[in-house]
Design a protein around this motif. Structure first.
Motif: not given
Length: 109
Positions: A77, A81, A92, A95-96
Motif C-alpha cells: 500500500e 501511495q 498516511w 487512513y490505512f
C-alpha cells in the motif's frame, strides 16, 4: 512500550490484552514462570490490564495471520501511495488503518 502508550492515549486502556506467548509478554523459563514477570507484564499489571496469552494453535494462528497480512499489505500500500519517508508514512497511517479495518475486520457480535 511506546506503541502501547500511544494506543492507550488514543483509545483508552483495554480490559484484556491478547498476545502470543513471546518472552516480551511473559516469562518463558520454566523455573521462573510462577513468580517471574516481564517489565511489560508489570506495566500492564500496574495499569490494571489483564494479559491473556494465546494458548491454542487456532488463537496463535489468528494473531500471526493478522501480523503477516499487515506486514505484507502495508508495504504494498505504501508503494502504491508513493510513500518514501517516515513522515509521509506516519501521516498516511491513520487512513490505512481505517481502510484496513473497514475491509477486513469482522463485525462485532
Amino acid at each position: 512500550m511506546k506503541a502501547t502508550r500511544e494506543y492507550v492515549d488514543k483509545h483508552d486502556k483495554p480490559v484484556p490484552f491478547y498476545s502470543v506467548k513471546h518472552s516480551i509478554f511473559r516469562v518463558n523459563q520454566e523455573k521462573h514462570k510462577q513468580v517471574g514477570q516481564t517489565q511489560y507484564g508489570r506495566v500492564l499489571n500496574e495499569l490494571g490490564i489483564e494479559l491473556i496469552c494465546a494458548n491454542s494453535p487456532q488463537a496463535k494462528g489468528r494473531v500471526e495471520r493478522a501480523n503477516l497480512t499487515l506486514q505484507n499489505r502495508l508495504v504494498k500500500e505504501m508503494r502504491l501511495q508513493g510513500i518514501n519517508t517516515i513522515e509521509d508514512a506516519n501521516a498516511w497511517l491513520p487512513y490505512f488503518i481505517a481502510d484496513f479495518n473497514r475491509r477486513f475486520a469482522p463485525p462485532s457480535a
